[in-house]
Scaffold this motif. Structure first.
Motif, mmCIF file in Angstrom:
data_model
loop_
_atom_site.group_PDB
_atom_site.id
_atom_site.type_symbol
_atom_site.label_atom_id
_atom_site.label_comp_id
_atom_site.label_asym_id
_atom_site.label_seq_id
_atom_site.Cartn_x
_atom_site.Cartn_y
_atom_site.Cartn_z
ATOM 1 N N ILE A 18 0.789 -1.107 -0.091
ATOM 2 C CA ILE A 18 -0.346 -0.616 0.033
ATOM 3 C C ILE A 18 0.903 0.991 0.251
ATOM 4 O O ILE A 18 0.448 2.843 0.098
ATOM 5 C CB ILE A 18 -0.832 -0.121 1.533
ATOM 6 N N ASN A 19 2.627 1.058 0.276
ATOM 7 C CA ASN A 19 3.222 2.166 0.643
ATOM 8 C C ASN A 19 3.788 2.590 -0.890
ATOM 9 O O ASN A 19 4.576 1.700 -1.787
ATOM 10 C CB ASN A 19 3.947 2.073 1.612
ATOM 11 N N GLU A 20 3.493 3.601 -1.737
ATOM 12 C CA GLU A 20 4.282 4.452 -2.941
ATOM 13 C C GLU A 20 5.254 4.742 -3.094
ATOM 14 O O GLU A 20 6.124 4.145 -3.685
ATOM 15 C CB GLU A 20 2.736 5.528 -3.515
ATOM 16 N N ILE A 21 5.899 4.780 -1.835
ATOM 17 C CA ILE A 21 7.262 5.091 -1.555
ATOM 18 C C ILE A 21 8.581 3.481 -2.079
ATOM 19 O O ILE A 21 9.496 3.507 -2.368
ATOM 20 C CB ILE A 21 8.053 5.972 0.274
ATOM 21 N N GLN A 22 7.855 2.983 -1.000
ATOM 22 C CA GLN A 22 8.522 1.368 -0.998
ATOM 23 C C GLN A 22 8.741 0.597 -2.406
ATOM 24 O O GLN A 22 9.008 0.381 -3.294
ATOM 25 C CB GLN A 22 7.841 0.075 -0.027
ATOM 26 N N LEU A 23 6.869 0.789 -3.017
ATOM 27 C CA LEU A 23 7.006 0.577 -4.217
ATOM 28 C C LEU A 23 7.732 0.434 -5.163
ATOM 29 O O LEU A 23 8.227 -0.142 -5.344
ATOM 30 C CB LEU A 23 5.306 0.534 -4.557
ATOM 31 N N ALA A 24 7.593 2.415 -5.268
ATOM 32 C CA ALA A 24 8.868 3.121 -6.235
ATOM 33 C C ALA A 24 9.957 2.672 -6.136
ATOM 34 O O ALA A 24 10.874 2.558 -7.008
ATOM 35 C CB ALA A 24 8.917 4.458 -6.491
ATOM 36 N N GLU A 25 10.651 1.957 -4.488
ATOM 37 C CA GLU A 25 12.111 1.499 -4.693
ATOM 38 C C GLU A 25 11.903 0.560 -4.923
ATOM 39 O O GLU A 25 12.948 -0.201 -5.625
ATOM 40 C CB GLU A 25 12.548 1.729 -3.346
ATOM 41 N N ALA A 26 11.066 -0.739 -5.173
ATOM 42 C CA ALA A 26 11.219 -1.907 -5.691
ATOM 43 C C ALA A 26 11.380 -2.207 -6.636
ATOM 44 O O ALA A 26 12.446 -2.335 -6.681
ATOM 45 C CB ALA A 26 10.510 -2.754 -4.963
ATOM 46 N N LYS A 27 10.429 -1.129 -7.517
ATOM 47 C CA LYS A 27 10.340 -0.780 -8.829
ATOM 48 C C LYS A 27 11.825 -0.377 -9.530
ATOM 49 O O LYS A 27 12.316 -1.431 -10.518
ATOM 50 C CB LYS A 27 9.521 -0.382 -9.069
ATOM 51 N N LYS A 28 12.584 -0.039 -8.856
ATOM 52 C CA LYS A 28 13.904 0.953 -9.545
ATOM 53 C C LYS A 28 14.959 0.083 -9.551
ATOM 54 O O LYS A 28 15.393 -0.390 -9.940
ATOM 55 C CB LYS A 28 14.205 2.078 -8.610
ATOM 56 N N LEU A 29 15.047 -0.774 -7.301
ATOM 57 C CA LEU A 29 16.184 -1.671 -7.522
ATOM 58 C C LEU A 29 15.770 -3.354 -8.782
ATOM 59 O O LEU A 29 16.269 -3.831 -9.171
ATOM 60 C CB LEU A 29 16.090 -2.029 -6.382
ATOM 61 N N ASN A 30 14.363 -2.921 -8.860
ATOM 62 C CA ASN A 30 14.226 -4.929 -9.487
ATOM 63 C C ASN A 30 14.477 -4.051 -11.204
ATOM 64 O O ASN A 30 15.111 -5.297 -11.948
ATOM 65 C CB ASN A 30 13.127 -5.076 -9.601
ATOM 66 N N ALA A 31 14.385 -2.910 -11.284
ATOM 67 C CA ALA A 31 15.322 -2.478 -13.016
ATOM 68 C C ALA A 31 16.891 -2.744 -13.147
ATOM 69 O O ALA A 31 16.684 -2.817 -13.818
ATOM 70 C CB ALA A 31 14.521 -1.609 -12.977
#
Length: 344
Positions: A130-143
């Motif tokens: 539910i947390n946009e900050i964590q989602l953005a970080e997870a997407k960046k690290l996965n990329a």
């Protein structure tokens, strides 16, 4: 020294992005009062409290704890990071993952376990958060890891994944996430719904042990401090977790406190403790005292290296670390109740 300077620069950037345009000190004071609001009348929403917790604390937690924001059984010959890798591999083994499976990561944080699961099991993982900050970080690290084609995300509550069809996933896991649920059985029921029949579900819960005595004032204080600091609506016992799983329809295959082992071991809370006080050894591996860390944050604010309010977040996390250590030393609390369940 250059490495520490680089990491401090990374923390400064993360905090600046997370806190931009907000009164952080006021937000910390508001968060601190959530237990009182939850006990009062009116429409209290615990998901908002959990979201606030991670928006405030994610930057410092990732900087100090790494990309896998969970505890693991520790041994004297391993670093905390090595222990977390071993723990994640044990989870992968329990789930009997096979290449090509679709797996749900319930409360995925910034995706540390997700990336290991994808790399080592060859499965596709969907992260729920539910947390946009964590989602953005997870997407960046996965990329950055080249794993974006094997992962995707859904911004939703694990208690309401209505955007996902029933019987979608071949397996699932929840690492220190469903402990935040206001209604644990409801959360497990929604996870049950999105798993296919026969799917395995592995979880790690923060729990009270059988040493907890509700008549003991010290025990009650520690429980309250843990709930307040970690945004836990309540702290379940092992039996209550199993009851919620079974009430949701799962068959519980196994469940135990993975802190209880034979042979040499290190207490799970040791990384948060040093001879100078808690939190020091967790931050950058340096044995700074609590006052030094908080004073350093204040100085960084004055120098505009950290956003205003960062020191208040550091104090919040330090109080939480003290509660973790107190819970661990008394033996009334563990973050390592691990279970394996199956959807019939």
């Amino acid at each position: 020294m250059k490495r520490h300077a680089k990491r401090l620069g990374e923390l400064s950037k993360a905090l600046t992005e997370a806190y931009r345009g907000s009164d952080v000190a006021h937000r910390v004071r508001h968060f601190d009062g959530w237990v009182g609001r939850a006990g009062g009348e009116g429409g209290y929403d615990h998901e908002e409290t959990v979201r606030d917790y991670y928006e405030l604390c994610n930057g410092i937690m990732v900087w100090s704890w790494g990309e896998s924001l969970h505890f693991a059984p520790l041994t004297p010959d391993e670093s905390p990071e090595e222990s977390k890798v071993r723990h994640q591999r044990a989870m992968i083994s329990r789930l009997e993952l096979q290449q090509g499976m679709k797996v749900v990561d319930v409360g995925c944080g910034v995706g540390g376990p997700m990336r290991r699961v994808v790399r080592e099991a060859g499965v596709r993982v969907t992260g729920i958060n539910i947390n946009e900050i964590q989602l953005a970080e997870a997407k960046k690290l996965n990329a950055e890891a080249g794993l974006e084609d094997m992962t995707d995300f859904r911004k939703c509550s694990f208690a309401d994944m209505s955007a996902i069809e029933a019987d979608t996933f071949d397996a699932g896991y929840a690492i220190e996430s469903t402990c935040h649920a206001q209604d644990k059985q409801r959360a497990f029921a929604e996870i049950f719904r999105v798993l296919k029949p026969g799917a395995l579900f592995w979880g790690q819960e923060m729990c009270l042990t059988d040493r907890f005595d509700p008549r003991n004032a010290r025990h009650r204080t520690i429980k309250r401090d843990l709930m307040r600091g970690i945004a836990l609506h309540d702290i379940a016992t092992f039996g209550e977790v199993n009851h919620a799983l079974e009430g949701a329809g799962f068959q519980v295959i196994e469940g135990s406190d993975w802190e209880v082992r034979e042979g040499p071991s290190t207490p799970w809370y040791q990384p948060m403790e040093s001879r100078h006080g808690t939190l020091g050894s967790a931050l950058c591996g340096l044995a700074w005292g609590r006052k030094v860390i908080i004073a350093g944050s204040k100085l960084a604010e004055v120098l505009r290296f950290f956003p205003n309010g960062s020191a208040a977040v550091a104090r919040l996390l330090d109080r939480t670390a003290e509660a973790y250590v107190a819970g661990g030393k008394t033996g009334i609390f563990t973050p390592l109740y691990c279970f394996l369940a199956r959807k019939p």
